[in-house]
Design a protein around this motif. Structure first.
Motif, PDB file in Angstrom:
ATOM      1  N   GLN A  62       0.806  -1.214   0.000  1.00 46.57           N
ATOM      2  CA  GLN A  62       0.000   0.000   0.000  1.00 46.57           C
ATOM      3  C   GLN A  62       0.839   1.264   0.000  1.00 46.57           C
ATOM      4  O   GLN A  62       0.443   2.270  -0.542  1.00 46.57           O
ATOM      5  N   HIS A  63       1.993   1.188   0.644  1.00 44.41           N
ATOM      6  CA  HIS A  63       2.755   2.421   0.756  1.00 44.41           C
ATOM      7  C   HIS A  63       3.321   2.844  -0.590  1.00 44.41           C
ATOM      8  O   HIS A  63       3.604   2.038  -1.451  1.00 44.41           O
ATOM      9  N   GLN A  64       3.466   4.152  -0.708  1.00 51.61           N
ATOM     10  CA  GLN A  64       3.927   4.719  -1.971  1.00 51.61           C
ATOM     11  C   GLN A  64       5.283   4.183  -2.397  1.00 51.61           C
ATOM     12  O   GLN A  64       5.547   4.032  -3.571  1.00 51.61           O
ATOM     13  N   GLN A 108       4.726   1.059  -4.170  1.00 53.33           N
ATOM     14  CA  GLN A 108       4.104   1.326  -5.467  1.00 53.33           C
ATOM     15  C   GLN A 108       5.161   1.788  -6.471  1.00 53.33           C
ATOM     16  O   GLN A 108       5.098   1.464  -7.654  1.00 53.33           O
ATOM     17  N   ASP A 130       7.190  16.179  18.997  1.00 55.75           N
ATOM     18  CA  ASP A 130       7.365  16.405  20.436  1.00 55.75           C
ATOM     19  C   ASP A 130       8.824  16.182  20.852  1.00 55.75           C
ATOM     20  O   ASP A 130       9.369  16.944  21.651  1.00 55.75           O
ATOM     21  N   LYS A 154       7.853  20.015  11.711  1.00 54.41           N
ATOM     22  CA  LYS A 154       6.754  20.582  12.510  1.00 54.41           C
ATOM     23  C   LYS A 154       7.265  21.067  13.859  1.00 54.41           C
ATOM     24  O   LYS A 154       6.906  22.145  14.323  1.00 54.41           O
ATOM     25  N   GLU A 162       7.009  24.776  15.304  1.00 57.58           N
ATOM     26  CA  GLU A 162       6.260  25.088  16.528  1.00 57.58           C
ATOM     27  C   GLU A 162       7.144  25.737  17.582  1.00 57.58           C
ATOM     28  O   GLU A 162       6.669  26.521  18.399  1.00 57.58           O
ATOM     29  N   LYS A 208       5.592  10.935  -3.831  1.00 57.36           N
ATOM     30  CA  LYS A 208       4.817  11.674  -2.836  1.00 57.36           C
ATOM     31  C   LYS A 208       4.128  10.710  -1.887  1.00 57.36           C
ATOM     32  O   LYS A 208       3.732   9.644  -2.270  1.00 57.36           O
ATOM     33  N   SER A 211       2.021  18.388  23.833  1.00 58.02           N
ATOM     34  CA  SER A 211       2.243  16.955  23.568  1.00 58.02           C
ATOM     35  C   SER A 211       1.283  16.083  24.366  1.00 58.02           C
ATOM     36  O   SER A 211       1.116  14.909  24.070  1.00 58.02           O
ATOM     37  N   GLN A 217      -3.452  15.189  22.885  1.00 52.64           N
ATOM     38  CA  GLN A 217      -4.152  14.073  22.242  1.00 52.64           C
ATOM     39  C   GLN A 217      -4.374  12.911  23.206  1.00 52.64           C
ATOM     40  O   GLN A 217      -5.476  12.366  23.295  1.00 52.64           O
ATOM     41  N   ILE A 238      -6.087   3.426   5.598  1.00 49.47           N
ATOM     42  CA  ILE A 238      -5.256   3.121   4.423  1.00 49.47           C
ATOM     43  C   ILE A 238      -6.154   2.936   3.206  1.00 49.47           C
ATOM     44  O   ILE A 238      -5.820   3.348   2.095  1.00 49.47           O
ATOM     45  N   ASP A 266      -4.853   7.630  -0.468  1.00 50.18           N
ATOM     46  CA  ASP A 266      -4.312   7.352  -1.785  1.00 50.18           C
ATOM     47  C   ASP A 266      -2.965   6.656  -1.587  1.00 50.18           C
ATOM     48  O   ASP A 266      -1.953   7.309  -1.342  1.00 50.18           O
ATOM     49  N   ASN A 267      -2.965   5.336  -1.629  1.00 49.18           N
ATOM     50  CA  ASN A 267      -1.731   4.566  -1.431  1.00 49.18           C
ATOM     51  C   ASN A 267      -1.020   4.876  -0.122  1.00 49.18           C
ATOM     52  O   ASN A 267       0.194   4.928  -0.071  1.00 49.18           O
ATOM     53  N   ALA A 278      -0.894   7.634   1.480  1.00 47.04           N
ATOM     54  CA  ALA A 278      -0.356   8.991   1.602  1.00 47.04           C
ATOM     55  C   ALA A 278      -1.149   9.792   2.626  1.00 47.04           C
ATOM     56  O   ALA A 278      -2.351   9.613   2.783  1.00 47.04           O
ATOM     57  N   TYR A 305      -2.678  16.701   3.802  1.00 46.05           N
ATOM     58  CA  TYR A 305      -2.189  17.901   4.478  1.00 46.05           C
ATOM     59  C   TYR A 305      -3.190  19.045   4.348  1.00 46.05           C
ATOM     60  O   TYR A 305      -3.984  19.085   3.415  1.00 46.05           O
ATOM     61  N   ASP A 311      -2.369  22.442   4.392  1.00 48.13           N
ATOM     62  CA  ASP A 311      -1.663  23.710   4.208  1.00 48.13           C
ATOM     63  C   ASP A 311      -2.555  24.782   3.583  1.00 48.13           C
ATOM     64  O   ASP A 311      -2.356  25.972   3.799  1.00 48.13           O
ATOM     65  N   GLN A 342      -5.891  24.375  10.566  1.00 46.96           N
ATOM     66  CA  GLN A 342      -4.628  24.183  11.286  1.00 46.96           C
ATOM     67  C   GLN A 342      -4.595  24.993  12.584  1.00 46.96           C
ATOM     68  O   GLN A 342      -3.990  24.575  13.561  1.00 46.96           O
ATOM     69  N   ARG A 396      -2.687  19.501  13.591  1.00 47.32           N
ATOM     70  CA  ARG A 396      -1.315  19.787  13.984  1.00 47.32           C
ATOM     71  C   ARG A 396      -0.326  19.335  12.915  1.00 47.32           C
ATOM     72  O   ARG A 396       0.573  20.076  12.527  1.00 47.32           O
ATOM     73  N   ILE A 397      -0.477  18.101  12.443  1.00 50.72           N
ATOM     74  CA  ILE A 397       0.609  17.508  11.672  1.00 50.72           C
ATOM     75  C   ILE A 397       0.129  16.939  10.349  1.00 50.72           C
ATOM     76  O   ILE A 397       0.888  16.357   9.581  1.00 50.72           O
ATOM     77  N   LYS A 415      -0.901   5.506  16.605  1.00 54.43           N
ATOM     78  CA  LYS A 415      -0.447   4.152  16.921  1.00 54.43           C
ATOM     79  C   LYS A 415       0.093   4.083  18.348  1.00 54.43           C
ATOM     80  O   LYS A 415       0.960   4.847  18.718  1.00 54.43           O
ATOM     81  N   MET A 458      -1.243   4.987  21.025  1.00 49.52           N
ATOM     82  CA  MET A 458      -1.731   6.019  21.941  1.00 49.52           C
ATOM     83  C   MET A 458      -2.777   5.478  22.905  1.00 49.52           C
ATOM     84  O   MET A 458      -2.973   6.029  23.983  1.00 49.52           O
TER      85      MET A 458
END
Lengths: 389, 333
Positions: A113-115, A118, A276, A304, A308, A389, B58, B61, B149, B153-154, B156, B159, B161, B167, B247-248, B256, B258
């Motif tokens: 599945q991950h790019q 692919q 963090d 990030k 921040e 990407k 931090s 969440q 998943i 899209d694969n 990905a 975002y 932005d 945001q 945030r990200i 995962k 958490m």
């Protein structure tokens, strides 16, 4: 009351032990493991035939050629040129050249599945079209699915392929099935992480240590060979995490003694956790000059975290590619990154399979290469071709 | 719990209340001690920037997840789906706001609905079908691990932005120098406190956890209220998912592990895994302890492997205190 106390104890034990286990858990990212077979290789490199071409080399020579790539990133040494298949001395014993019009190569990867995967698939398909082969490409849902991957390998074998391309999640566990392939005279080409066994004729993979050393070189340049550098690594236990940490640390120690490296921190490739971590690193080291991130999730997190924190002038060097990293590099927040060449890995698997079928010799390892990319060359067609990407 | 046990009201006597407060006090004292230790040990720990912008941000969440989970654990249940629930709700937020380009308010509302649905299905499976909470929510965790998943899209990330207003839910500062994410966490904590201590819903949550059978016998629709408890926990997942995505960016692998940190926060805060007891203030303190520990050890440069070990030991100590407390409560009662 008694069974309630049991419940408390059990759940608590599960929670506590899981946290402990978390440190051992493998980050599910697009990272690739350099094979332990490759490590073996360097030990026996002297015996290996030194017959290397532009497309391939044994692991010792590979680190040189790749490590020497300059920031323009146009190192042709690696497999980006693709189809130029590697030569060497490894041939299937008792090999009879195939007479098949369209050989069938079954490829079982570590993911699907991950790019990143692919992109590997894309490279394999391109090369297959060029060389006149048919391929199938399977992979498990995550990089912890060892058993499902073995089932895929078994299924692939029952389809009687002419060659097998295989990236093992657990090389020990896959050994019996590979033995079957060997008995049926089906050549096995390992890729990405390789297989800890003699059965595969060759391994097409990124030299993560050399790639990390290249990242260190650029970091040293960016900070003028002195200052404090933090490391946000994606995993402490997988080979890719270890190699990308050690390659960076060893280069720095050898070549830039005035650079002070902080204790590596591990974010599991998770962007939030890496952000963090980054902020804690910056808080503890106000004089920090640069931060190295060892994979895609780590790099996104570091970018990030630096944003921040509001601190300016911290040089970020990342790994792999993603939309977020490319944006950060274009905007100048991130200095640059190392990218692997997944398309090249896919191409090399098919190219090496075809060579094996023609009974031509193969080297122990094929370095599929890596590239440094930054603001200056990100749109270079050569670089753009290996970014995903 | 044995059926012979005395009903709720009789059991929760004065001495028990005092013990409850003592446990909370112990957690608070623990937080102070740990904070003081790091303040002395490192020059870079005790300043506004590190305390608010690093530690509190931090903790948000995990803290929000822990708030919802407190209700679930008080009923004697557990919710493992909250971690990857962040991935699913985050990716859905991305789908609503970026892929479908819906208005911000509507997208946020729909994301909370998705979170609520996760909880609703959990509640239905546990309450109506009678599945053990551990298994039902473990299965839901896997669903929440896979669906993001599928949506993506694969694999990905999505975002935001181009959507600064979204945001700002995390990084913006409605109050100067005070990130919105922390503000939202505080508001969530107040709401959770109100729900648990000032509403019928809260009272039934305690009653179910203390003695489900007696509660049902007294005419309360236990099945319905349990579903509501899990649904409320699900809405909190939605809020945490939104904060994470704001945030990200929305990542299919967000959140995962958490769930374990959030459950640990609840337990450290003195909420009993056996059900029937717990406080929101305790949970907030528990989440802060985890946040302070994580940050403090990192600022001190303690190797990560030891950070895990220390966190594990802290949880064991907290649970041990909880068990000792309960043993003495049983002896006294």
């Amino acid at each position: 009351m008694t069974h309630k106390r049991w419940k408390v104890a059990t759940i608590a034990a599960v929670a506590a032990s899981s946290l402990l286990l978390a440190s051992c858990s493998k980050a599910s990212d697009n990272a690739t493991d350099t094979s332990s077979a490759a490590a073996e290789t360097s030990a026996t490199a002297a015996e290996t035939s030194a017959e290397t071409t532009a497309g391939a080399s044994d692991s010792a020579a590979a680190s040189d050629s790749a490590g020497a790539s300059d920031s323009a990133g146009a190192s042709d040494s690696a497999g980006a040129s693709g189809s130029a298949a590697a030569s060497g001395s490894n041939v299937e014993p008792g090999c009879v050249p195939t007479t098949k019009e369209k050989p069938y190569i079954a490829i079982v990867s570590k993911g699907f599945q991950h790019q990143f995967w692919q992109a590997v698939k894309k490279g394999a398909e391109q090369e297959a079209a060029k060389e006149g082969a048919t391929i199938s490409f399977d992979g498990p849902a995550s990089e912890s699915d060892v058993q499902p991957q073995l089932d895929m390998l078994k299924t692939a074998l029952t389809k009687k392929p002419d060659a097998i391309g295989f990236a093992a999640l657990d090389s020990k566990a896959s050994e019996p099935i590979l033995k079957q392939a060997q008995e049926q005279k089906i050549p096995v080409i390992a890729f990405d992480s390789g297989v800890d066994s003699d059965i595969p004729l060759t391994t097409a993979a990124t030299d993560n240590k050399a790639a990390a050393a290249e990242a260190a070189k650029h970091m040293a340049e960016l900070i003028g060979n002195k200052g404090t550098v933090g490391l946000v690594i994606h995993d402490q236990t997988s080979l890719s995490g270890i190699d990308r940490r050690d390659g960076f640390v060893e280069w720095m120690k050898e070549n830039a003694p005035d650079v002070k490296l902080l204790e590596p921190q591990y974010g599991g490739g998770d962007a939030t956790k890496s952000a963090d971590l980054t902020k804690a690193i910056i808080a503890a080291n106000p004089d920090i000059a640069g931060i190295y991130a060892s994979n895609e999730g780590s790099a996104i997190g570091v970018v990030k975290g630096v944003e921040e924190s509001g601190k300016k002038g911290i040089n970020i060097v990342g790994f792999d590619s993603s939309e977020a990293q490319m944006t950060a590099i274009r905007s100048g927040v991130q200095a640059g990154a190392i990218t692997q060449n997944p398309v090249g890995i896919g191409e090399q698997v098919v190219a090496a399979s075809m060579k094996a079928l023609k009974c031509e010799g193969l080297p122990d390892t094929i370095d599929t290469g890596f590239y440094w990319y930054d603001k200056t060359n990100i749109d270079d067609p050569k670089i753009a071709a290996v970014l995903y990407k | 719990m044995s059926t012979a046990e005395v009903p709720v009201a009789a059991r929760r006597g004065m001495s028990d209340n005092v013990r409850m407060r003592l446990q909370q006090l112990a957690a608070f004292a623990g937080l102070i001690v740990i904070t003081a230790f790091f303040a002395v040990a490192s020059d870079h720990f005790f300043n506004y920037d590190n305390l608010v912008n690093n530690i509190l941000v931090s903790t948000v969440q995990i803290g929000i997840l822990a708030l919802g989970t407190t209700f679930v654990i008080i009923t004697g249940g557990i919710d493992l789906s909250i971690g990857f629930g962040i991935a699913l709700t985050g990716m859905m937020a991305g789908t609503f706001l970026i892929t479908w380009d819906l208005p911000l308010g509507l997208g946020l509302l729909l994301t909370l609905v998705v979170g609520g649905l996760i909880g609703l299905v959990n509640g239905f499976n546990i309450s109506i079908l009678g599945m053990p909470p551990f298994i039902a929510t473990l299965a839901m965790m896997l669903v929440c691990q896979g669906l993001p998943i599928v949506i993506s899209d694969n694999g990905a990330s999505i975002y935001f932005d181009d959507l600064p207003a979204f945001q700002d839910l995390s990084g913006g500062t409605l109050i100067p120098n005070f990130p919105n994410a922390v503000l939202i966490f505080l508001v969530c904590a107040v709401i959770a406190w109100f729900l648990l201590n000032r509403t019928l819903f809260g009272r039934y949550t305690f009653a179910i956890g203390s003695n489900e059978e007696a509660t049902a016998l007294s005419g309360i629709n236990v099945k319905k209220w349990k579903i509501i408890v899990y649904t409320v926990a699900g809405v909190f997942i939605g809020i945490a998912g939104i904060i994470s995505a704001a945030r990200i960016g929305a990542s299919p692998s967000a959140g995962k592990g958490m769930e374990l940190q959030a459950i640990a926060a609840v337990v450290i805060g003195g909420t009993s895994l056996a059900g029937g007891k717990g406080t929101i203030v305790g949970t907030v303190i528990g989440a802060l302890i985890i946040g302070v520990l994580n940050n403090g050890l990192q600022v001190m440069g303690v190797p990560q492997e030891w950070q895990y070990v220390i966190l594990g030991v802290v949880i064991l100590i907290a649970v041990y205190i909880d068990m000792v407390r309960k043993k003495s409560a049983t002896a006294a009662g």
